[in-house]
Scaffold this motif. Structure first.
Motif, short mmCIF file in Angstrom:
data_model
loop_
_atom_site.label_atom_id
_atom_site.label_comp_id
_atom_site.label_asym_id
_atom_site.label_seq_id
_atom_site.Cartn_x
_atom_site.Cartn_y
_atom_site.Cartn_z
N ILE A 8 0.87 -1.18 0.00
CA ILE A 8 0.00 0.00 0.00
C ILE A 8 0.90 1.23 0.00
N LEU A 9 0.66 2.15 -0.93
CA LEU A 9 1.41 3.41 -1.00
C LEU A 9 0.44 4.56 -0.76
N ILE A 10 0.74 5.39 0.24
CA ILE A 10 -0.09 6.54 0.58
C ILE A 10 0.79 7.77 0.40
N SER A 11 0.37 8.70 -0.46
CA SER A 11 1.20 9.89 -0.70
C SER A 11 0.33 11.14 -0.73
N GLY A 12 0.98 12.28 -0.87
CA GLY A 12 0.25 13.54 -0.90
C GLY A 12 -0.21 13.92 0.50
N ASP A 13 -1.38 14.58 0.57
CA ASP A 13 -1.90 15.01 1.87
C ASP A 13 -3.14 14.22 2.26
N GLU A 14 -3.16 12.97 1.87
CA GLU A 14 -4.30 12.09 2.13
C GLU A 14 -4.42 11.74 3.62
N GLU A 34 4.03 8.67 2.67
CA GLU A 34 4.92 9.78 2.32
C GLU A 34 4.14 11.05 2.09
N GLY A 35 4.84 12.11 1.72
CA GLY A 35 4.21 13.41 1.54
C GLY A 35 3.85 14.00 2.89
N THR A 36 2.63 14.52 3.01
CA THR A 36 2.16 15.08 4.28
C THR A 36 0.97 14.29 4.80
N SER A 37 0.86 13.06 4.41
CA SER A 37 -0.27 12.21 4.79
C SER A 37 -0.40 12.07 6.30
N ARG A 38 -1.64 12.02 6.75
CA ARG A 38 -1.95 11.81 8.17
C ARG A 38 -2.78 10.54 8.30
N ALA A 39 -2.31 9.46 7.73
CA ALA A 39 -3.03 8.19 7.70
C ALA A 39 -3.19 7.59 9.09
N LEU A 40 -4.27 6.84 9.26
CA LEU A 40 -4.47 6.00 10.44
C LEU A 40 -4.28 4.57 9.97
N VAL A 41 -3.27 3.89 10.48
CA VAL A 41 -2.95 2.51 10.09
C VAL A 41 -3.12 1.67 11.35
N ILE A 54 6.60 -1.08 7.67
CA ILE A 54 5.97 0.22 7.45
C ILE A 54 7.06 1.27 7.34
N GLN A 55 7.11 1.97 6.20
CA GLN A 55 8.08 3.04 5.94
C GLN A 55 7.33 4.37 5.98
N VAL A 56 7.77 5.30 6.82
CA VAL A 56 7.17 6.63 6.92
C VAL A 56 8.26 7.64 6.57
N GLN A 57 7.98 8.53 5.60
CA GLN A 57 9.02 9.45 5.15
C GLN A 57 8.44 10.81 4.80
N ASP A 58 9.30 11.69 4.32
CA ASP A 58 8.95 13.08 4.00
C ASP A 58 8.43 13.75 5.26
N SER A 59 7.27 14.40 5.19
CA SER A 59 6.68 15.06 6.36
C SER A 59 5.39 14.38 6.80
N ALA A 60 5.26 13.10 6.49
CA ALA A 60 4.06 12.34 6.87
C ALA A 60 3.93 12.30 8.39
N CYS A 61 2.68 12.21 8.86
CA CYS A 61 2.41 12.21 10.30
C CYS A 61 1.29 11.21 10.60
N PRO A 62 1.57 9.92 10.43
CA PRO A 62 0.52 8.91 10.64
C PRO A 62 0.40 8.47 12.10
N THR A 63 -0.68 7.78 12.37
CA THR A 63 -0.85 7.05 13.63
C THR A 63 -0.82 5.57 13.28
N LEU A 64 0.12 4.85 13.89
CA LEU A 64 0.26 3.41 13.67
C LEU A 64 -0.08 2.73 14.99
N GLU A 65 -1.17 1.97 15.02
CA GLU A 65 -1.53 1.33 16.28
C GLU A 65 -2.16 -0.05 16.09
N ARG A 66 -1.84 -0.91 17.04
CA ARG A 66 -2.36 -2.28 17.10
C ARG A 66 -2.06 -3.08 15.83
N ASN A 67 -0.91 -2.88 15.23
CA ASN A 67 -0.48 -3.66 14.06
C ASN A 67 0.48 -4.75 14.52
#
Length: 147
Positions: A8-14, A34-41, A54-67
């Protein structure tokens, strides 16, 4: 099963919610944010992958929980660039040196994760700052190593 690319690739401000997936046999990262994504994984199982879990890069700011993330010789989770976010209540394993790597200017909050590693489970390197950790519950204690 993954192909030769990312699972799964998540990019931009999704801001997607990635939940209850099973990703296996990925050659690259099973999940790349990547990008500025604020994904909930959350609540995903990543296993038998030759790439990073799970690779997080650029200025992404995800929440990774219970994986549940199992990686071969690479980290289960890697934060790089200027990324931030939260890594909480994940079960991480890797046959490599560390289960969680934070590098560059990344600064995630690291809370209550478990790791099967007896050596330092978490590696902070380069200019990584602001990473805070809470002790893991159970028999394994999260440790920090500055490189």
């Amino acid at each position: 099963k993954c192909n030769d690319g990312y699972g799964i690739l998540i990019s931009g401000d999704e801001m997607p919610i990635i939940e209850e997936n099973i990703l296996e046999e990925c050659q690259h990262a099973a999940i790349c944010i990547e990008g500025t994504s604020r994904a909930l994984v959350q609540s995903n199982t990543l296993k038998n992958n030759s790439g990073i879990g799970i690779q997080v890069q650029d200025s992404a700011c995800p929440t990774l929980e219970r994986n549940t993330v199992s990686a071969a010789n690479l980290p289960a989770i890697r934060f790089a660039g200027k990324s931030s976010g939260t890594i909480r209540n994940n079960a991480l394993t890797s046959k490599g040196n560390h289960t969680l790597v934070v590098s560059g200017d990344a600064s995630p909050s690291i809370e209550k994760n478990t790791s099967g590693k007896k050596r330092p489970a978490i590696s902070l390197s380069d200019q990584a700052q602001g990473a805070s950790t809470s002790e893991t519950e159970g028999d394994v204690q999260t440790m920090l190593e500055e490189r």
